[in-house]
Write a protein that holds these residues in place. Structure first.
Motif, PDB file in Angstrom:
ATOM      1  N   TYR A 199       0.775  -1.297  -0.135  1.00  0.00           N
ATOM      2  CA  TYR A 199      -0.031  -0.001   0.052  1.00  0.00           C
ATOM      3  C   TYR A 199       0.978   1.263   0.035  1.00  0.00           C
ATOM      4  CZ  TYR A 199      -3.815  -3.330   1.009  1.00  0.00           C
ATOM      5  OH  TYR A 199      -4.568  -4.362   0.908  1.00  0.00           O
ATOM      6  N   VAL A 200       2.031   1.394   0.749  1.00  0.00           N
ATOM      7  CA  VAL A 200       2.879   2.582   0.900  1.00  0.00           C
ATOM      8  C   VAL A 200       3.511   2.526  -0.576  1.00  0.00           C
ATOM      9  CG1 VAL A 200       4.896   3.454   1.766  1.00  0.00           C
ATOM     10  CG2 VAL A 200       3.027   2.266   3.307  1.00  0.00           C
ATOM     11  N   GLY A 201       3.898   1.420  -1.149  1.00  0.00           N
ATOM     12  CA  GLY A 201       4.545   1.409  -2.398  1.00  0.00           C
ATOM     13  C   GLY A 201       3.667   1.958  -3.538  1.00  0.00           C
ATOM     14  N   PHE A 202       2.378   1.617  -3.409  1.00  0.00           N
ATOM     15  CA  PHE A 202       1.380   1.753  -4.545  1.00  0.00           C
ATOM     16  C   PHE A 202       1.025   3.407  -4.356  1.00  0.00           C
ATOM     17  CE2 PHE A 202      -3.029   2.028  -5.955  1.00  0.00           C
ATOM     18  CZ  PHE A 202      -2.975   1.467  -7.274  1.00  0.00           C
ATOM     19  N   ALA A 203       1.051   4.048  -3.188  1.00  0.00           N
ATOM     20  CA  ALA A 203       0.748   5.100  -3.008  1.00  0.00           C
ATOM     21  C   ALA A 203       1.876   6.148  -3.533  1.00  0.00           C
ATOM     22  CB  ALA A 203       0.616   5.856  -1.450  1.00  0.00           C
ATOM     23  N   LEU A 204       3.099   5.609  -3.187  1.00  0.00           N
ATOM     24  CA  LEU A 204       4.414   6.162  -3.976  1.00  0.00           C
ATOM     25  C   LEU A 204       4.465   6.207  -5.425  1.00  0.00           C
ATOM     26  CD1 LEU A 204       7.317   5.007  -1.372  1.00  0.00           C
ATOM     27  CD2 LEU A 204       6.480   7.410  -1.574  1.00  0.00           C
ATOM     28  N   PHE A 205       3.960   4.861  -6.005  1.00  0.00           N
ATOM     29  CA  PHE A 205       3.751   4.901  -7.395  1.00  0.00           C
ATOM     30  C   PHE A 205       2.891   5.832  -7.949  1.00  0.00           C
ATOM     31  CE2 PHE A 205       1.882   2.703 -10.918  1.00  0.00           C
ATOM     32  CZ  PHE A 205       3.039   2.704 -11.678  1.00  0.00           C
ATOM     33  N   LEU A 206       1.795   5.817  -7.401  1.00  0.00           N
ATOM     34  CA  LEU A 206       0.928   6.996  -7.994  1.00  0.00           C
ATOM     35  C   LEU A 206       1.252   8.311  -7.812  1.00  0.00           C
ATOM     36  CD1 LEU A 206      -2.351   5.427  -6.481  1.00  0.00           C
ATOM     37  CD2 LEU A 206      -1.668   5.175  -9.047  1.00  0.00           C
ATOM     38  N   LEU A 207       1.944   8.607  -6.867  1.00  0.00           N
ATOM     39  CA  LEU A 207       2.649  10.053  -6.654  1.00  0.00           C
ATOM     40  C   LEU A 207       3.492  10.395  -7.862  1.00  0.00           C
ATOM     41  CD1 LEU A 207       3.038  12.918  -5.194  1.00  0.00           C
ATOM     42  CD2 LEU A 207       4.628  11.535  -3.720  1.00  0.00           C
ATOM     43  N   LEU A 208       4.412   9.467  -7.711  1.00  0.00           N
ATOM     44  CA  LEU A 208       5.784   9.492  -8.993  1.00  0.00           C
ATOM     45  C   LEU A 208       5.087   9.560 -10.426  1.00  0.00           C
ATOM     46  CD1 LEU A 208       8.239   7.269  -7.372  1.00  0.00           C
ATOM     47  CD2 LEU A 208       8.392   9.769  -7.564  1.00  0.00           C
ATOM     48  N   MET A 209       4.088   8.990 -10.450  1.00  0.00           N
ATOM     49  CA  MET A 209       3.323   8.769 -11.836  1.00  0.00           C
ATOM     50  C   MET A 209       2.729  10.053 -12.070  1.00  0.00           C
ATOM     51  SD  MET A 209       4.204   5.980 -13.678  1.00  0.00           S
ATOM     52  CE  MET A 209       2.857   6.179 -14.810  1.00  0.00           C
ATOM     53  N   GLY A 210       2.088  10.685 -11.126  1.00  0.00           N
ATOM     54  CA  GLY A 210       1.625  12.064 -11.394  1.00  0.00           C
ATOM     55  C   GLY A 210       2.652  13.079 -11.493  1.00  0.00           C
ATOM     56  N   ILE A 211       3.536  13.014 -10.918  1.00  0.00           N
ATOM     57  CA  ILE A 211       4.689  13.912 -11.220  1.00  0.00           C
ATOM     58  C   ILE A 211       5.205  13.861 -12.602  1.00  0.00           C
ATOM     59  CG2 ILE A 211       6.936  14.632 -10.353  1.00  0.00           C
ATOM     60  CD1 ILE A 211       6.511  13.852  -7.629  1.00  0.00           C
ATOM     61  N   THR A 212       5.522  12.699 -12.820  1.00  0.00           N
ATOM     62  CA  THR A 212       6.241  12.283 -14.245  1.00  0.00           C
ATOM     63  C   THR A 212       5.151  12.716 -15.282  1.00  0.00           C
ATOM     64  OG1 THR A 212       6.925  10.371 -13.382  1.00  0.00           O
ATOM     65  CG2 THR A 212       6.743  10.616 -16.276  1.00  0.00           C
ATOM     66  N   MET A 213       3.752  12.495 -15.201  1.00  0.00           N
ATOM     67  CA  MET A 213       2.964  12.829 -16.212  1.00  0.00           C
ATOM     68  C   MET A 213       2.765  14.754 -16.072  1.00  0.00           C
ATOM     69  SD  MET A 213      -1.046  12.136 -16.837  1.00  0.00           S
ATOM     70  CE  MET A 213      -1.607  13.006 -15.009  1.00  0.00           C
ATOM     71  N   TYR A 214       2.974  15.150 -15.095  1.00  0.00           N
ATOM     72  CA  TYR A 214       2.721  16.771 -15.161  1.00  0.00           C
ATOM     73  C   TYR A 214       4.159  17.196 -15.810  1.00  0.00           C
ATOM     74  CZ  TYR A 214       3.259  21.454 -13.531  1.00  0.00           C
ATOM     75  OH  TYR A 214       3.370  22.737 -13.760  1.00  0.00           O
ATOM     76  N   THR A 215       5.399  16.545 -15.422  1.00  0.00           N
ATOM     77  CA  THR A 215       6.688  17.064 -16.015  1.00  0.00           C
ATOM     78  C   THR A 215       6.877  16.945 -17.361  1.00  0.00           C
ATOM     79  OG1 THR A 215       7.626  15.206 -15.051  1.00  0.00           O
ATOM     80  CG2 THR A 215       7.700  16.969 -13.885  1.00  0.00           C
ATOM     81  N   ALA A 216       6.146  15.770 -18.047  1.00  0.00           N
ATOM     82  CA  ALA A 216       6.135  15.403 -19.323  1.00  0.00           C
ATOM     83  C   ALA A 216       5.158  16.478 -20.305  1.00  0.00           C
ATOM     84  CB  ALA A 216       5.522  14.045 -19.488  1.00  0.00           C
ATOM     85  N   TYR A 217       4.304  16.828 -19.314  1.00  0.00           N
ATOM     86  CA  TYR A 217       3.394  17.808 -20.160  1.00  0.00           C
ATOM     87  C   TYR A 217       4.028  19.158 -20.035  1.00  0.00           C
ATOM     88  CZ  TYR A 217      -0.160  21.525 -20.009  1.00  0.00           C
ATOM     89  OH  TYR A 217      -0.865  22.744 -20.302  1.00  0.00           O
ATOM     90  N   ALA A 218       4.698  19.292 -19.110  1.00  0.00           N
ATOM     91  CA  ALA A 218       5.695  20.750 -19.151  1.00  0.00           C
ATOM     92  C   ALA A 218       6.616  20.707 -20.088  1.00  0.00           C
ATOM     93  CB  ALA A 218       6.142  20.935 -17.715  1.00  0.00           C
ATOM     94  N   LEU A 219       7.219  19.498 -20.314  1.00  0.00           N
ATOM     95  CA  LEU A 219       8.243  19.709 -21.451  1.00  0.00           C
ATOM     96  C   LEU A 219       7.934  19.722 -22.618  1.00  0.00           C
ATOM     97  CD1 LEU A 219      10.618  16.360 -20.419  1.00  0.00           C
ATOM     98  CD2 LEU A 219      11.370  18.739 -20.457  1.00  0.00           C
ATOM     99  N   GLY A 220       6.550  19.206 -22.936  1.00  0.00           N
ATOM    100  CA  GLY A 220       5.970  19.274 -24.087  1.00  0.00           C
ATOM    101  C   GLY A 220       5.176  20.872 -24.515  1.00  0.00           C
ATOM    102  N   GLN A 221       5.027  21.578 -23.442  1.00  0.00           N
ATOM    103  CA  GLN A 221       4.767  23.042 -23.550  1.00  0.00           C
ATOM    104  C   GLN A 221       6.074  23.691 -24.112  1.00  0.00           C
ATOM    105  OE1 GLN A 221       1.510  22.412 -23.879  1.00  0.00           O
ATOM    106  NE2 GLN A 221       1.105  24.258 -23.113  1.00  0.00           N
ATOM    107  N   SER A 222       6.921  23.436 -23.341  1.00  0.00           N
ATOM    108  CA  SER A 222       8.328  24.117 -23.505  1.00  0.00           C
ATOM    109  C   SER A 222       8.996  23.939 -24.806  1.00  0.00           C
ATOM    110  CB  SER A 222       9.501  23.380 -22.491  1.00  0.00           C
ATOM    111  OG  SER A 222       9.043  23.642 -21.043  1.00  0.00           O
ATOM    112  N   TRP A 223       8.851  22.572 -25.419  1.00  0.00           N
ATOM    113  CA  TRP A 223       9.280  22.419 -26.841  1.00  0.00           C
ATOM    114  C   TRP A 223       8.287  23.043 -27.679  1.00  0.00           C
ATOM    115  CZ3 TRP A 223      13.420  21.477 -29.313  1.00  0.00           C
ATOM    116  CH2 TRP A 223      13.359  20.956 -30.779  1.00  0.00           C
ATOM    117  N   ASN A 224       7.082  23.158 -27.674  1.00  0.00           N
ATOM    118  CA  ASN A 224       6.138  23.974 -28.644  1.00  0.00           C
ATOM    119  C   ASN A 224       6.503  25.448 -28.437  1.00  0.00           C
ATOM    120  OD1 ASN A 224       4.629  21.971 -29.561  1.00  0.00           O
ATOM    121  ND2 ASN A 224       3.399  21.981 -27.725  1.00  0.00           N
TER     122      ASN A 224
END
Length: 279
Positions: free
Chosen positions: A79-104
């Protein structure tokens, strides 16, 4: 909200300054007149669609995740690992979005990036923080990719070695398998960009899906027999930090994201690719 070009900061003569042989230092060939203009939205007719780009992102993330996430979950009481995984995936998705905006922003401000760019991630760092940032980003990406490639090379060679040994009962050196796998993968590294090997992504998606199905099937078949013999390790600080490192590795696909977006027909559709891939 779509990015609008700031014509005061559009490509200057300095950006398009050429060497004696007439080749722009950051591009490799002179941009055509249609490319130099930043008044029109950028389109790459020979690029990949947003859906294929989403498959690239999934393949980039899923490979490492399948290999490492199970160990991280087991070390952190699930459960702790799953919560950490969801948190890191959320951070990864947001930063991927930010990278996309930067390249545009780069595409719509400096026309030099509308021609093939070998290091889009480093170029983002350069435009944001200068030449030193470009060097730092390049070094970090090179070290990261070398480490990841080494892990996957050794893991692939180990799996191939074990499979051949199991089914043929043949003894041979694991080191030889490493060299053979490296030699087979070497030609792929000479391809120019992701749009040149999109077929490999389709194959990788099929193999990833097959691996997931086999893992789930194996768990279902073995659960009744093995569940009574399995005990989860207690949650300790050491296990927690090891799991965080493992999960960060599983979510570390950022180095490829700007390159994938760079090869899209319409880079502005990159957000669709990101949200589809993470969904």
């Amino acid at each position: 909200m779509p990015w609008k070009t700031d014509y005061k900061t559009a490509t200057s003569a300095k950006d398009l300054k050429t060497k004696k042989n007439g080749i722009p230092p950051a591009v490799g060939r002179l941009p055509s007149p249609s490319v130099i203009s930043v008044t029109d939205p950028y389109r790459n007719p020979g690029g990949i669609s947003w859906f294929v780009a989403a498959l690239f992102v999934v393949d980039d993330m899923a490979g490492g995740g399948l290999v490492t996430i199970s160990t991280a979950m087991a070390r952190t009481d699930f459960y702790v690992g799953f919560a950490l995984f969801l948190l890191l995936m959320g951070i990864t998705m947001y930063t991927a979005y930010a990278l996309g905006q930067s390249w545009n922003i780069l595409l719509n401000t400096w026309s030099i990036y509308r021609v093939h760019c070998r290091k889009p991630y480093a170029s983002i760092g350069y435009r944001a923080m200068g030449a030193n940032a470009r060097k730092v980003v390049s070094v970090i990406i090179d070290v990261t990719q070398f480490g990841v490639a080494t892990v996957y090379l050794l893991l692939s060679a180990k799996n191939i070695h074990d499979i051949v040994k199991t089914f043929t009962n043949t003894e041979f050196s694991y080191c030889i398998v490493v060299l053979i796998v490296a030699a087979c993968l070497l030609p792929v590294t000479y391809l120019k960009s992701p749009q040149d090997f999109w077929v490999a992504v389709m194959i990788a998606m099929f193999t990833t899906a097959a691996a997931v199905i086999l893992i789930v099937l194996g768990i279902a078949l073995d659960y009744g027999l093995c569940s009574s013999y399995i005990s989860e390790p207690s949650l300790k600080p050491k296990h927690l930090f090891l799991s965080i490192g493992t999960l960060v590795f599983a979510c570390g696909g950022h180095a490829a994201f700007p390159t994938i977006q760079h090869d899209m027909k319409n880079p502005e559709d990159y957000n669709k690719s990101i949200f589809t891939a993470f969904a």
